[in-house]
Design an enzyme around this catalytic site. Structure first.
Site, short mmCIF file in Angstrom:
data_model
loop_
_atom_site.label_atom_id
_atom_site.label_comp_id
_atom_site.label_asym_id
_atom_site.label_seq_id
_atom_site.Cartn_x
_atom_site.Cartn_y
_atom_site.Cartn_z
N ASP A 181 55.58 -2.38 92.60
CA ASP A 181 55.82 -1.30 93.58
C ASP A 181 55.62 -1.76 95.03
O ASP A 181 55.84 -0.97 95.95
CB ASP A 181 54.91 -0.09 93.28
CG ASP A 181 55.32 0.62 92.02
OD1 ASP A 181 56.44 0.37 91.52
OD2 ASP A 181 54.53 1.44 91.50
N ARG A 235 60.04 11.47 97.15
CA ARG A 235 59.41 11.52 95.83
C ARG A 235 58.03 10.90 95.87
O ARG A 235 57.20 11.22 95.02
CB ARG A 235 60.26 10.74 94.82
CG ARG A 235 61.59 11.37 94.56
CD ARG A 235 62.32 10.65 93.49
NE ARG A 235 61.51 10.60 92.27
CZ ARG A 235 61.93 10.10 91.13
NH1 ARG A 235 63.12 9.58 91.04
NH2 ARG A 235 61.14 10.09 90.07
N ARG A 281 63.99 0.63 81.18
CA ARG A 281 62.80 1.48 81.04
C ARG A 281 62.79 2.32 79.76
O ARG A 281 62.74 3.55 79.81
CB ARG A 281 62.61 2.36 82.28
CG ARG A 281 62.46 1.54 83.53
CD ARG A 281 62.20 2.38 84.74
NE ARG A 281 60.83 2.84 84.84
CZ ARG A 281 60.38 3.60 85.82
NH1 ARG A 281 61.20 3.99 86.77
NH2 ARG A 281 59.12 3.98 85.85
N CYS A 305 67.76 3.95 84.26
CA CYS A 305 67.09 4.11 85.55
C CYS A 305 67.61 3.05 86.50
O CYS A 305 68.07 1.99 86.06
CB CYS A 305 65.58 3.95 85.33
SG CYS A 305 64.62 3.91 86.83
N LYS A 332 50.25 9.18 93.91
CA LYS A 332 51.29 9.81 93.08
C LYS A 332 51.13 9.44 91.62
O LYS A 332 51.16 10.29 90.73
CB LYS A 332 52.67 9.37 93.58
CG LYS A 332 53.79 9.72 92.62
CD LYS A 332 55.15 9.25 93.10
CE LYS A 332 55.46 7.80 92.81
NZ LYS A 332 56.11 7.51 91.54
N ASN A 333 50.98 8.13 91.37
CA ASN A 333 50.99 7.69 89.98
C ASN A 333 49.68 7.96 89.23
O ASN A 333 49.57 7.69 88.04
CB ASN A 333 51.39 6.21 89.89
CG ASN A 333 52.86 6.03 90.22
OD1 ASN A 333 53.61 7.01 90.27
ND2 ASN A 333 53.27 4.80 90.45
N1 EPU Z 1 58.60 -0.90 78.83
C1 EPU Z 1 59.16 -1.03 77.57
N2 EPU Z 1 58.88 -0.09 76.63
C2 EPU Z 1 58.08 0.99 76.87
C3 EPU Z 1 57.52 1.12 78.14
C4 EPU Z 1 57.80 0.17 79.11
O1 EPU Z 1 59.89 -2.00 77.33
O2 EPU Z 1 57.88 1.79 75.96
C5 EPU Z 1 58.88 -1.90 79.87
C6 EPU Z 1 59.62 -1.29 81.07
O3 EPU Z 1 61.01 -1.22 80.84
C7 EPU Z 1 59.23 -2.24 82.18
C8 EPU Z 1 57.80 -2.64 81.81
O4 EPU Z 1 57.66 -2.33 80.42
O5 EPU Z 1 60.06 -3.36 82.17
C9 EPU Z 1 56.70 -1.92 82.57
O6 EPU Z 1 56.96 -0.52 82.58
P1 EPU Z 1 55.83 0.60 82.62
O7 EPU Z 1 55.93 1.40 81.37
O8 EPU Z 1 54.52 -0.01 82.94
O9 EPU Z 1 56.33 1.48 83.83
P2 EPU Z 1 56.14 3.06 83.92
O10 EPU Z 1 54.90 3.43 83.27
O11 EPU Z 1 57.41 3.72 83.52
C10 EPU Z 1 54.74 3.08 86.11
C11 EPU Z 1 54.88 3.66 87.49
C12 EPU Z 1 55.97 2.92 88.24
C13 EPU Z 1 55.57 1.44 88.32
C14 EPU Z 1 55.35 0.88 86.91
C15 EPU Z 1 54.85 -0.55 86.89
C16 EPU Z 1 54.21 5.96 87.12
C17 EPU Z 1 54.57 7.39 87.07
N3 EPU Z 1 55.19 5.07 87.37
O12 EPU Z 1 56.00 3.25 85.48
O13 EPU Z 1 56.01 3.46 89.55
O14 EPU Z 1 56.58 0.69 88.95
O15 EPU Z 1 54.38 1.69 86.21
O16 EPU Z 1 53.68 -0.67 87.61
O17 EPU Z 1 53.05 5.60 86.98
C18 EPU Z 1 56.97 3.96 91.63
O18 EPU Z 1 55.96 4.58 91.92
O19 EPU Z 1 57.86 3.67 92.49
C19 EPU Z 1 57.18 3.50 90.26
C20 EPU Z 1 58.38 3.15 89.78
#
Ligand code: EPU
Length: 425
Positions: free
Chosen positions: A308, A400, A125, A120, A22-23
């Site tokens: 995850d 999802r 996030r 969220c 998915k990701n």
């Molecule tokens: N963060 C910030 N600022 C930003 C971006 C992130 O502070 O601009 C923080 C977030 O709040 C969090 C941390 O950095 O505390 C890591 O967040 P990240 O941005 O890496 O998460 P994401 O990209 O929104 C993806 C996956 C998630 C997975 C996370 C961590 C996708 C579509 N989603 O989310 O997947 O948990 O990386 O590995 O790739 C899931 O599949 O269940 C899922 C939530």
């Protein structure tokens, strides 16, 4: 609304095939915006989030459709010369990953209007790192009525040092930089296999990206990219979830289409818990022990233990012979499943980012519900191990991210079925 009903107590046995990730699928589908023409992506899991991304591409003027027959694992996307560069609140609020269109839209059209995702269930996030990066690439950003409005003539390469490691942030900026003028260096970049996979896809399209999979990614911007065909890598989190299911039920399961190297941290913890894990025939065999040992876990960006998989591992520890400490360092509010697991008889104490799990002899089936995808998966796992019947409600979270999970589990002997819940509103 559907619910999943599980009659626990069966040792899982047999083979299960992992779907596409998915990701990886979500950023890859978003990346199609970067190149006019017809893309064909294979091994795309049939999930609610994938359908949402296709819908989003559709509202912008692309055609994104699941294929049928022999190509039923594929999504074909036709990207016209121009798109309406807007991601509306109605779609972004149902899926945060919609924000992945921001980078490609800015890069190809110099214009984007994308709703801010808002809060969220698992943490705040924010997307400040995505926005900081786009500004450094020369985009002008404005916040207007809940939308980020971005403008740029042509993005210009820059060095971007992320303050936090962010998966979709790294992906968004890698896509933006692919069509920028000159060189971009992403420092403190995410190293997840899905980031590497996106780089592979972009390079196939004609991008010049090196270093993906390390924490420094260099992108030499190019003038244009071309449409491609690509098969998406298997889902390591789905594979990990089945691995825990086998370990938890004294099972013996061959997880096919799994890349063991993507699961190193998870495999180490499963072995420490007493499971036998071996690479075999293009997959991973997991055998559960009679008695599970407690293990401590701290979630970290890749190659650390994935957040995850935290909820699933917690379930394993609820029936281990001793106490485990689980620290969640990636998201600030990702222990909601612990409260539901307590209702099934688990002994879990939460203190801030840390959960102390004392193993109990037995979990008991109960009606439960979860607030996010991985939490829902963990409740299904708990139901497989528990005595009696477990009903997992709010199945839409599960849909999802897990393709036909109840059918796959039934294939391993589990007594799991999906029923319409007439009581749910
Ligand atoms: N963060 C910030 N600022 C930003 C971006 C992130 O502070 O601009 C923080 C977030 O709040 C969090 C941390 O950095 O505390 C890591 O967040 P990240 O941005 O890496 O998460 P994401 O990209 O929104 C993806 C996956 C998630 C997975 C996370 C961590 C996708 C579509 N989603 O989310 O997947 O948990 O990386 O590995 O790739 C899931 O599949 O269940 C899922 C939530």
């Amino acid at each position: 609304m559907d619910k999943i009903v599980i009659q626990g107590g069966v040792s899982l046995k047999g083979k299960v095939t992992v779907s596409g990730a998915k990701n990886a699928a979500l950023p890859i589908l978003a990346s199609s915006i970067l190149a006019e023409g017809e893309h064909l992506f294979r091994n795309v899991p049939d999930l609610a989030d994938v359908r949402t991304m296709c819908k989003l591409l559709g509202t912008m003027g692309a055609e994104a459709e699941r294929q049928t027959g022999k190509l039923k694992d594929a999504v074909r996307i036709s990207v016209p010369e121009t798109l309406s560069p807007e991601a509306p609140y109605e779609l972004v609020k149902t899926m945060r990953a919609s924000v992945l269109v921001l980078g490609p839209l800015c890069a190809r059209f110099g214009r984007a209007r994308v709703s801010l995702p808002g809060g969220c269930a698992i943490g705040a996030r924010p997307i400040d790192q995505h926005l900081k990066g786009l500004k450094l690439l020369g985009a002008e950003l404005e916040l207007n009525a809940g939308y980020v409005e971005a403008r740029a003539k042509r993005l210009r390469g820059a060095t971007i040092n992320f303050d936090v490691v962010t998966v979709t942030g790294t992906e968004n900026l890698m896509m933006a930089a692919a069509l920028a003028q000159g060189r971009t260096v992403l420092e403190n970049a995410a190293r997840e296999p899905e980031v590497e996979e996106l780089a592979r896809v972009l390079n196939k399209m004609g991008a010049r990206i090196s270093g993906a999979g390390t924490d420094v990614i260099t992108i030499e911007g190019v003038e244009r990219l071309s449409a491609i065909e690509h098969a998406i890598l298997p889902d390591r989190i789905e594979a990990g979830t089945f691995a825990v299911a086998a370990a938890l039920t004294q099972g013996n399961v061959l997880i096919e289409r799994c890349v063991p190297e993507h699961l190193d941290a998870v495999i180490q913890k499963l072995r420490a818990a007493g499971a036998t894990v071996s690479a075999e025939d293009g997959g991973l065999r997991v055998k559960g022990p009679r008695t599970l040992k407690p293990v401590d876990v701290k979630t970290m960006p890749h190659p650390g233990f994935p957040t995850d998989m935290q909820a699933q591992l917690m379930v394993l520890m609820t029936v281990a012979d001793g106490s485990s400490v689980i620290a969640e360092t990636v998201f600030e509010n990702r222990f909601m499943h612990a409260l539901e697991l307590q209702r099934m008889g688990a002994d879990i104490t939460i203190d801030g980012h840390t959960a102390v799990v004392k193993g109990v002899a037995m979990l008991q089936g109960a009606p439960v519900m979860a607030t996010d995808l991985r939490a829902s998966a963990s409740l299904i796992l708990a139901g497989l191990r528990a005595g009696g019947v477990t009903e997992v409600q709010r199945v839409y979270h599960l849909d999802r991210g897990y393709e036909r999970i109840e059918r796959k589990l039934r294939g391993l002997g589990a007594r799991v079925r999906r029923v319409k819940d007439r009581r749910a509103s």
